[in-house]
Design an enzyme around this catalytic site. Sequence first.
Site, PDB file in Angstrom:
ATOM      1  N   LYS A 127       0.748  -1.123  -0.225  1.00 29.40           N
ATOM      2  CA  LYS A 127      -0.150  -0.037  -0.005  1.00 29.40           C
ATOM      3  C   LYS A 127       0.897   1.286  -0.015  1.00 29.40           C
ATOM      4  CE  LYS A 127      -3.943  -2.245   2.423  1.00 29.40           C
ATOM      5  NZ  LYS A 127      -3.156  -3.717   2.547  1.00 29.40           N
ATOM      6  N   LYS A 162      -8.531   1.438   6.444  1.00 26.66           N
ATOM      7  CA  LYS A 162      -7.790   0.322   6.401  1.00 26.66           C
ATOM      8  C   LYS A 162      -6.555   0.128   7.086  1.00 26.66           C
ATOM      9  CE  LYS A 162      -6.992   0.231   1.562  1.00 26.66           C
ATOM     10  NZ  LYS A 162      -7.069  -0.431   0.209  1.00 26.66           N
ATOM     11  N   ARG A 212      -8.045  -8.323 -10.493  1.00 26.44           N
ATOM     12  CA  ARG A 212      -6.688  -8.561 -10.047  1.00 26.44           C
ATOM     13  C   ARG A 212      -5.968  -8.935 -11.470  1.00 26.44           C
ATOM     14  NH1 ARG A 212      -3.674 -10.981  -6.172  1.00 26.44           N
ATOM     15  NH2 ARG A 212      -4.040  -9.041  -5.215  1.00 26.44           N
ATOM     16  N   ARG A 226     -12.950  -9.750  -9.351  1.00 32.05           N
ATOM     17  CA  ARG A 226     -13.445 -10.335  -8.369  1.00 32.05           C
ATOM     18  C   ARG A 226     -14.590  -9.298  -7.737  1.00 32.05           C
ATOM     19  NH1 ARG A 226      -7.779  -9.828  -5.228  1.00 32.05           N
ATOM     20  NH2 ARG A 226      -8.094  -7.603  -6.059  1.00 32.05           N
ATOM     21  N   ARG A 234     -16.030  -5.694   0.250  1.00 30.58           N
ATOM     22  CA  ARG A 234     -14.694  -6.274  -0.053  1.00 30.58           C
ATOM     23  C   ARG A 234     -14.841  -7.117  -0.850  1.00 30.58           C
ATOM     24  NH1 ARG A 234     -13.366  -8.417   5.814  1.00 30.58           N
ATOM     25  NH2 ARG A 234     -15.320  -9.212   5.396  1.00 30.58           N
ATOM     26  N   ASP A 274      -3.987  -4.611  -8.233  1.00 26.19           N
ATOM     27  CA  ASP A 274      -5.648  -4.529  -7.914  1.00 26.19           C
ATOM     28  C   ASP A 274      -5.980  -3.186  -8.568  1.00 26.19           C
ATOM     29  OD1 ASP A 274      -5.350  -6.924  -6.664  1.00 26.19           O
ATOM     30  OD2 ASP A 274      -5.663  -5.874  -4.611  1.00 26.19           O
ATOM     31  N   GLU A 282      -3.381  -0.991  -5.233  1.00 27.21           N
ATOM     32  CA  GLU A 282      -2.480  -1.989  -4.561  1.00 27.21           C
ATOM     33  C   GLU A 282      -1.485  -2.634  -5.504  1.00 27.21           C
ATOM     34  OE1 GLU A 282      -3.332  -4.645  -1.487  1.00 27.21           O
ATOM     35  OE2 GLU A 282      -4.738  -3.509  -0.631  1.00 27.21           O
ATOM     36  N   ASN A 284       0.869  -5.669  -5.217  1.00 33.08           N
ATOM     37  CA  ASN A 284       0.948  -7.057  -4.221  1.00 33.08           C
ATOM     38  C   ASN A 284       2.461  -7.643  -4.753  1.00 33.08           C
ATOM     39  OD1 ASN A 284      -1.747  -6.949  -2.939  1.00 33.08           O
ATOM     40  ND2 ASN A 284      -2.277  -6.652  -5.018  1.00 33.08           N
TER      41      ASN A 284
END
Length: 315
Positions: A127, A162, A212, A226, A234, A274, A282, A284
């Site tokens: 993040k 978050k 993703r 997703r 979420r 994402d 994000e 990852n």
Amino acid sequence: MSKIRNVAVQMDHVSSISIGGDSTFAMALEAQARGFRLFHYTPDQLSMRDGVIQAVAEEMILRDVEGDHFELGPQQIIDLADMDVVLLRQDPPFDMAYITSTHLLERVHPKTLVVNDPAWVRNSPEKIFVTEFADLMPKTLISRDPATINAFRAEVGDMILKPLYGNGGAGVFHIKPGDRNMASLLEMFAQMYREPFIAQEYLSDVRAGDKRILLIDGEPVGAINRVPAEHDSRSNMHVGGRAEHSELTAREQEICARIGPALRDRGFILVGIDIIGDKMTEINVTSPTGLREVKKFGGPDIAALFWDAVEAKRG
């Protein structure tokens, strides 16, 4: 002929995974299919003795059979310098235990190829790394000061709060305008976390899905969308999100082209980003997931592409 023979996998215990959607399992299964010997250990079994990095490990055999997916041999101490590749694949949280493991693994890399590069994993929290591309993101604040966070909320209205180093959708709150729980939520976060929090403009496009996209060596190779459950903000699949087939849009290809050089510069072989709507949220780099879902929906076998890239780097 491949120069890879021995692969150590630093992961959450193989007995705890759900193989239907586990990317580490897919990667290890492909390694086994290529004739590599697999050694399994969990992060707490990693140690350093007089500068030598070792792990208490078991040789591992995998089967793509739900409920009967692994066999482990007797425990043995392995020297990670004797491995050809180490997969750094345990799930976050990205805490001091995780950071310590990157320091230890850095002692054997790159003679033993650690994937992803442990120093750059440590220096690229998901993040925070993404904020290097602030113009591709929703409005974002990193802070633990209540007045600063409330001023940000007054500006953006609908927002997400978050943990900065969380994962998997844990601790993600959607704060709507007029919600009176904000003060209590900030108090709770302050008690739970020593580091700042992340506040982000809420993107209503999330109702259509949080995409993703997986990249190998900085190039996009597959994607899934997703979609969050009806009563959840979420989209993470293990909290009820639904995966569906997805192709890359022109905007998403543009985002991948922008970030690709930075991923290659850091030696990241496998990355998952994402995207909600036209915004990236994000990057990852710790243990990106989605490989099995992409293949399930007719996309490429990303585990095979991953090992192709690893074998190329091993020369």
